[in-house]
Design a protein around this motif. Structure first.
Motif, PDB file in Angstrom:
ATOM      1  N   THR A 171       0.826  -1.145   0.162  1.00 62.51           N
ATOM      2  CA  THR A 171      -0.054   0.250  -0.005  1.00 62.51           C
ATOM      3  C   THR A 171       0.731   1.258  -0.106  1.00 62.51           C
ATOM      4  O   THR A 171       0.435   2.215  -0.723  1.00 62.51           O
ATOM      5  N   VAL A 172       1.892   1.434   0.911  1.00 61.90           N
ATOM      6  CA  VAL A 172       2.816   2.534   0.876  1.00 61.90           C
ATOM      7  C   VAL A 172       3.338   2.450  -0.651  1.00 61.90           C
ATOM      8  O   VAL A 172       3.546   3.697  -1.022  1.00 61.90           O
ATOM      9  N   CYS A 173       3.949   1.498  -1.133  1.00 66.52           N
ATOM     10  CA  CYS A 173       4.447   1.552  -2.453  1.00 66.52           C
ATOM     11  C   CYS A 173       3.620   2.011  -3.409  1.00 66.52           C
ATOM     12  O   CYS A 173       4.016   2.826  -4.241  1.00 66.52           O
ATOM     13  N   ALA A 174       2.353   1.519  -3.426  1.00 68.35           N
ATOM     14  CA  ALA A 174       1.388   2.019  -4.554  1.00 68.35           C
ATOM     15  C   ALA A 174       1.139   3.466  -4.342  1.00 68.35           C
ATOM     16  O   ALA A 174       1.085   4.080  -5.280  1.00 68.35           O
ATOM     17  N   PHE A 175       1.193   4.072  -3.223  1.00 67.85           N
ATOM     18  CA  PHE A 175       0.919   5.431  -3.133  1.00 67.85           C
ATOM     19  C   PHE A 175       2.190   6.069  -3.431  1.00 67.85           C
ATOM     20  O   PHE A 175       1.910   7.196  -3.982  1.00 67.85           O
ATOM     21  N   ILE A 176       3.311   5.754  -3.272  1.00 72.13           N
ATOM     22  CA  ILE A 176       4.424   6.371  -3.844  1.00 72.13           C
ATOM     23  C   ILE A 176       4.502   6.517  -5.322  1.00 72.13           C
ATOM     24  O   ILE A 176       4.840   7.525  -6.031  1.00 72.13           O
ATOM     25  N   TRP A 177       4.055   5.318  -5.863  1.00 74.52           N
ATOM     26  CA  TRP A 177       3.939   5.338  -7.327  1.00 74.52           C
ATOM     27  C   TRP A 177       2.639   6.245  -7.897  1.00 74.52           C
ATOM     28  O   TRP A 177       2.934   6.976  -8.931  1.00 74.52           O
ATOM     29  N   LEU A 178       1.460   6.265  -6.836  1.00 69.23           N
ATOM     30  CA  LEU A 178       0.477   7.170  -7.279  1.00 69.23           C
ATOM     31  C   LEU A 178       0.923   8.481  -7.272  1.00 69.23           C
ATOM     32  O   LEU A 178       0.234   9.376  -7.764  1.00 69.23           O
ATOM     33  N   ASP A 179       1.600   9.075  -6.226  1.00 67.04           N
ATOM     34  CA  ASP A 179       1.875  10.646  -5.965  1.00 67.04           C
ATOM     35  C   ASP A 179       2.105  11.387  -7.024  1.00 67.04           C
ATOM     36  O   ASP A 179       1.302  12.488  -7.118  1.00 67.04           O
ATOM     37  N   PRO A 180       2.747  11.197  -8.073  1.00 69.32           N
ATOM     38  CA  PRO A 180       2.747  12.074  -9.237  1.00 69.32           C
ATOM     39  C   PRO A 180       1.561  12.512 -10.114  1.00 69.32           C
ATOM     40  O   PRO A 180       1.371  13.279 -10.622  1.00 69.32           O
ATOM     41  N   LEU A 181       0.382  11.537  -9.896  1.00 66.58           N
ATOM     42  CA  LEU A 181      -0.773  11.790 -10.519  1.00 66.58           C
ATOM     43  C   LEU A 181      -2.080  12.546  -9.699  1.00 66.58           C
ATOM     44  O   LEU A 181      -2.726  13.102 -10.064  1.00 66.58           O
ATOM     45  N   LEU A 182      -1.204  12.879  -8.343  1.00 62.22           N
ATOM     46  CA  LEU A 182      -2.244  13.664  -7.460  1.00 62.22           C
ATOM     47  C   LEU A 182      -2.202  15.148  -7.780  1.00 62.22           C
ATOM     48  O   LEU A 182      -0.889  15.687  -8.380  1.00 62.22           O
ATOM     49  N   PRO A 183      -3.131  16.054  -7.517  1.00 65.24           N
ATOM     50  CA  PRO A 183      -3.107  17.530  -7.629  1.00 65.24           C
ATOM     51  C   PRO A 183      -1.821  18.155  -7.066  1.00 65.24           C
ATOM     52  O   PRO A 183      -1.250  17.578  -5.906  1.00 65.24           O
ATOM     53  N   SER A 184      -1.269  19.211  -7.490  1.00 68.84           N
ATOM     54  CA  SER A 184      -0.119  19.737  -7.082  1.00 68.84           C
ATOM     55  C   SER A 184      -0.201  20.263  -5.493  1.00 68.84           C
ATOM     56  O   SER A 184       0.801  20.083  -4.826  1.00 68.84           O
ATOM     57  N   ALA A 185      -1.422  20.411  -5.103  1.00 67.00           N
ATOM     58  CA  ALA A 185      -1.683  20.928  -3.901  1.00 67.00           C
ATOM     59  C   ALA A 185      -1.238  19.758  -2.615  1.00 67.00           C
ATOM     60  O   ALA A 185      -0.839  20.034  -1.673  1.00 67.00           O
ATOM     61  N   VAL A 186      -1.505  18.383  -3.340  1.00 77.58           N
ATOM     62  CA  VAL A 186      -1.241  17.460  -2.323  1.00 77.58           C
ATOM     63  C   VAL A 186       0.104  16.602  -2.626  1.00 77.58           C
ATOM     64  O   VAL A 186       0.004  15.455  -2.055  1.00 77.58           O
ATOM     65  N   LEU A 211      -1.870  -8.919 -10.732  1.00 80.79           N
ATOM     66  CA  LEU A 211      -0.518  -9.414 -10.933  1.00 80.79           C
ATOM     67  C   LEU A 211      -0.268  -9.284 -12.388  1.00 80.79           C
ATOM     68  O   LEU A 211       1.103  -8.885 -12.649  1.00 80.79           O
ATOM     69  N   VAL A 212      -1.182  -9.080 -13.314  1.00 77.90           N
ATOM     70  CA  VAL A 212      -0.937  -8.991 -14.652  1.00 77.90           C
ATOM     71  C   VAL A 212      -1.012  -7.619 -14.983  1.00 77.90           C
ATOM     72  O   VAL A 212      -0.041  -7.209 -15.796  1.00 77.90           O
ATOM     73  N   THR A 213      -1.449  -6.705 -14.417  1.00 78.42           N
ATOM     74  CA  THR A 213      -1.771  -5.003 -14.649  1.00 78.42           C
ATOM     75  C   THR A 213      -0.516  -4.194 -14.071  1.00 78.42           C
ATOM     76  O   THR A 213      -0.116  -3.476 -14.608  1.00 78.42           O
ATOM     77  N   ILE A 214      -0.202  -4.512 -12.798  1.00 79.47           N
ATOM     78  CA  ILE A 214       0.585  -3.618 -11.827  1.00 79.47           C
ATOM     79  C   ILE A 214       1.877  -3.435 -12.731  1.00 79.47           C
ATOM     80  O   ILE A 214       2.365  -2.414 -12.691  1.00 79.47           O
ATOM     81  N   PRO A 215       2.496  -4.812 -13.234  1.00 79.50           N
ATOM     82  CA  PRO A 215       4.005  -4.300 -13.648  1.00 79.50           C
ATOM     83  C   PRO A 215       3.931  -3.440 -15.001  1.00 79.50           C
ATOM     84  O   PRO A 215       5.033  -2.859 -15.238  1.00 79.50           O
ATOM     85  N   PHE A 216       2.819  -3.494 -15.550  1.00 71.15           N
ATOM     86  CA  PHE A 216       2.497  -2.220 -16.885  1.00 71.15           C
ATOM     87  C   PHE A 216       1.803  -1.207 -16.431  1.00 71.15           C
ATOM     88  O   PHE A 216       2.526  -0.077 -17.131  1.00 71.15           O
ATOM     89  N   PHE A 217       1.096  -0.919 -15.465  1.00 73.92           N
ATOM     90  CA  PHE A 217       0.533   0.255 -15.162  1.00 73.92           C
ATOM     91  C   PHE A 217       0.595   0.590 -13.510  1.00 73.92           C
ATOM     92  O   PHE A 217      -0.627   0.469 -12.796  1.00 73.92           O
ATOM     93  N   PRO A 218       1.637   0.587 -12.996  1.00 71.32           N
ATOM     94  CA  PRO A 218       1.457   0.504 -11.706  1.00 71.32           C
ATOM     95  C   PRO A 218       1.060   1.718 -10.824  1.00 71.32           C
ATOM     96  O   PRO A 218       0.359   1.855  -9.765  1.00 71.32           O
ATOM     97  N   ARG A 219       1.118   2.815 -11.578  1.00 70.46           N
ATOM     98  CA  ARG A 219       0.649   4.188 -11.050  1.00 70.46           C
ATOM     99  C   ARG A 219      -0.918   4.335 -11.179  1.00 70.46           C
ATOM    100  O   ARG A 219      -1.692   5.079 -10.428  1.00 70.46           O
TER     101      ARG A 219
END
Length: 258
Positions: free
Chosen positions: A147-162, A210-218
């Protein structure tokens, strides 16, 4: 002699494979810590993901082994390995990415995954000795790290305010609390679609990830982890209601003299 060795391998091969996967899990955790310390954050994220896969495999192989054959040794080795990969690694990674800016508070928060994963795994070992159950008690340490790793991958997609990992301390604190909670979380599904509707659903979600995360982790990783965490929260909140309802029905049944 050769036949005796072959017979021993036939009996113990699953235990050996389980321990090899546990060692590979620990290796991934160690390499992930080195990567995080040297600023190779994305490599550390993938190593954490790989460690979780090896952790799942060692559990599957261990259940195929002959009952009682090396099970205690494997259980303790697995827990030690998990503290490295799912305690120290997410703590160091989070500290290097953001928490170091918080000074002493960041160091304390970076230690929390180590402490909570150790507590979670110690409780797991005690409960395992008492017998198996349908659910895990508390968020499993690998799922907390993912979950922590997933959030780190997600962070660049969040609005600049957060963005810029400002929410990372909250995510880290939340998964640490969930690890030491008593909320019921699903175990890894059996690798078969004929084990009931719930297992089939969980297996389908697992294979999709398992199939999608290696290609689209963010894009898919954090939503999948959020679904898993929310499912445990909902199940935990509904459980007291079901018990209270059953108790009221029993009391009414006794009152009516039925």
């Amino acid at each position: 002699m050769e036949r005796a060795l072959l017979r021993a391998w036939e009996v113990d091969r699953w235990s050996v494979l389980a321990d090899v996967c546990t060692a590979l899990n620990m290796l991934c955790g160690f390499l992930g810590i080195l990567s995080a310390a040297h600023g190779a954050w994305e490599r550390a994220l993938w190593l954490a993901f790989l460690a979780a896969i090896f952790d799942g495999l060692d559990g599957k192989f261990a259940r195929l082994a002959r009952p009682g054959k090396g099970s205690d040794f494997g259980l303790q080795l697995d827990s030690l390995s998990d503290v490295v990969s799912f305690g120290v690694l997410p703590g160091v990674l989070s500290y290097e990415i953001f928490l170091k800016q918080m000074g002493v508070a960041g160091a304390v928060l970076g230690f929390m995954p180590v402490l909570c994963s150790g507590l979670r795994l110690a409780r797991f070992n005690v409960l395992s000795a008492a017998g198996s159950s349908q659910f895990y008690v508390g968020l499993p340490a690998p799922m907390a790290t993912l979950t922590v790793c997933a959030f780190i991958w997600l962070d660049p997609l969040l609005p600049s305010a957060v963005a810029r990992f400002r929410l990372l301390p909250l995510v880290l604190a939340a998964v640490c609390l969930l690890m030491v909670s008593r909320l019921p979380y699903d175990k890894m599904p059996a690798l078969a679609f004929n084990r009931g509707a719930a297992n089939s659903r969980n297996l389908a979600i697992f294979l999709f990830g398992l199939v999608t995360i290696p290609f689209f982790p963010r894009y898919v990783f954090f939503p999948l982890m959020t679904v898993y965490i929310v499912a445990g929260l909902v199940r935990g909140l509904r459980a007291p209601g079901r018990k209270a309802h059953a108790r009221r029905e029993k009391e009414q049944y006794e009152k009516d003299g039925l």
